[in-house]
Design an enzyme around this catalytic site. Structure first.
Site, short mmCIF file in Angstrom:
data_model
loop_
_atom_site.label_atom_id
_atom_site.label_comp_id
_atom_site.label_asym_id
_atom_site.label_seq_id
_atom_site.Cartn_x
_atom_site.Cartn_y
_atom_site.Cartn_z
N ARG A 79 45.20 41.63 41.22
CA ARG A 79 44.47 42.48 40.29
C ARG A 79 42.99 42.58 40.59
NH1 ARG A 79 49.01 40.87 38.16
NH2 ARG A 79 48.41 38.95 39.18
N THR A 80 42.32 41.44 40.80
CA THR A 80 40.87 41.49 40.96
C THR A 80 40.49 42.30 42.19
OG1 THR A 80 40.77 39.33 39.91
CG2 THR A 80 38.77 40.08 41.00
N LYS A 109 38.15 31.01 62.52
CA LYS A 109 37.56 30.40 63.73
C LYS A 109 36.49 29.38 63.36
CE LYS A 109 37.94 34.81 66.23
NZ LYS A 109 37.10 35.88 66.79
N ARG A 130 35.56 35.94 46.27
CA ARG A 130 36.39 34.91 45.61
C ARG A 130 36.52 33.75 46.59
NH1 ARG A 130 42.01 35.79 42.53
NH2 ARG A 130 40.52 36.45 40.97
N HIS A 158 34.72 33.15 36.24
CA HIS A 158 35.31 34.42 36.67
C HIS A 158 34.73 35.48 35.73
CE1 HIS A 158 37.94 37.34 38.25
NE2 HIS A 158 39.11 36.73 38.16
C1 NCD Z 1 43.11 34.67 37.30
C2 NCD Z 1 42.27 33.95 38.32
O1 NCD Z 1 42.34 34.25 39.53
O2 NCD Z 1 41.53 33.07 37.89
N1 NCD Z 1 43.69 35.85 37.78
C3 NCD Z 1 42.96 37.03 37.75
O3 NCD Z 1 41.90 37.13 38.33
N2 NCD Z 1 43.45 38.04 37.02
C4 NCD Z 1 44.08 33.81 36.59
C5 NCD Z 1 45.04 32.97 37.37
O4 NCD Z 1 45.09 33.00 38.59
O5 NCD Z 1 45.79 32.26 36.71
#
Ligand code: NCD
Length: 331
Positions: A79-80, A109, A130, A158
């Site tokens: 999703r993100t 590498k 991320r 997040h």
């Molecule tokens: C979450 C995350 O990556 O922290 N997912 C997201 O970004 N929608 C929640 C999760 O992974 O449980």
């Protein structure tokens, strides 16, 4: 002159809310929800609203034409990453996606985060990152000359997820003040819970934290909650909160953060939201989940109009469109 006699210039108790010149986000990194007071939240939510209307009307515009986003994901994401890519494309911009394939980049590498960031900023106007380590987004931002947006730093924060979560509550229930919000599941490692809780401290909400003993909210965060003087309780049992909750925010147990997998096995199936449980909930409440779900919400709940988690997913795109436009100075 005696110190007591110096009068303060302002009465800080009654000082009006800040009014930002522009939106205060142009060329800024987005690392933590602590950057968002209610004025800035209102600004982003209003822009996200406009983005929704625009997408429904025409699908896409040229606002960010000629701008490039680098999406760098060292941890899995559906999703993100997809919503940032969709957001950039619907605003007419382009994306360098290093998402599912970090193993094919020079990271495999042995390239450092600093060098990867300093390379990507040669091509891109903004970087979404991320990474599994807490604090990594700030490290990247310290090296980068373009804005860095934190898309999850380990068990830390997040922020963009918390913005879309808060936006969803407001869109669905029309307000934030006065709501009873219950967070269920992995409150210890769940970074979405950490960020959303911090944002909610700015509103007059009641908080209920439901988790197994070993997955309780971290003490430092609980102290922030207590300092905010909100009505707050903890429990191990969803049955204690289901009848009064306006929002049930359910989360997955974060398997990847456990050092002892036997401990994960002990707590992984503790909660499941079922139609039977939903029968006890208010008729006007919502169930949310940042997703992915791995058994915490029964599929039979999906047909319930109170299940808001897929509407929540869509809101993510609108919020990220609003953020990208703001950071790139196109508010
Ligand atoms: C979450 C995350 O990556 O922290 N997912 C997201 O970004 N929608 C929640 C999760 O992974 O449980």
């Amino acid at each position: 002159m005696l110190l007591e006699k110096i009068k303060p210039l302002f009465d800080f108790e009654t000082l009006p809310k800040p009014v930002y010149i522009g939106n205060g986000l142009t060329h800024q990194d987005i690392i933590s929800v602590s950057q968002f007071d209610t004025a800035r939240l209102d600004y982003i939510f209003a822009r996200a609203h406009e983005m929704r209307e625009m997408v429904e009307r025409v699908g896409a515009v040229d606002l960010l034409k000629g701008r490039v986003l680098a999406c760098l994901f060292y941890e899995p994401s559906t999703r993100t990453s997809a919503s940032f890519i969709a957001a950039m494309e619907r605003l007419g911009g382009a994306v360098i996606p290093i998402t599912q394939g970090v193993q094919f980049s020079s990271v495999s590498k042995g390239e450092t985060l600093a060098d990867t960031i300093r390379t990507l900023e040669q091509y891109a106007d903004v970087i979404v990152l991320r990474h599994p380590e807490i604090g990594s987004a700030q490290v990247a931002a310290d090296y980068a000359n373009v804005p860095v947006i934190n898309a999850g730093d380990g068990a830390g924060e997040h922020p963009t997820q918390a913005l879309l979560d808060l936006f969803t509550i407001k869109e669905e229930l029309g307000r934030l003040d006065g709501l009873k919000i219950a967070m269920v599941g992995d409150l210890r490692y769940g970074r979405t819970v950490h960020s959303l809780t911090r944002l909610l401290l700015q509103y007059k909400v009641s908080l209920r934290f439901v988790s197994p003993e070993i997955l309780r909210l971290p003490l430092t965060l609980m102290n922030e909650v207590i300092d905010a003087r909100l009505d707050v309780r903890e429990t191990h049992d969803v049955a204690d909160v289901i009848e009064n909750a306006d929002v049930l925010y359910v989360t997955r147990v974060q398997k990847e953060r456990f050092t002892d997998l036997a401990q994960y096995e002990e707590v992984k199936d503790q909660y499941e939201i079922t139609p039977e449980l939903m029968a006890k909930a208010k008729s006007k409440m919502i169930v949310m989940h940042p997703l992915p779900r791995v058994g915490e919400i029964h599929y039979a709940v999906d047909a319930d109009p109170r299940a808001a988690y897929f509407r929540q997913v869509k809101n993510g795109m609108y919020i990220r469109m609003a953020l990208l436009a703001a950071v790139l100075g196109k508010a």
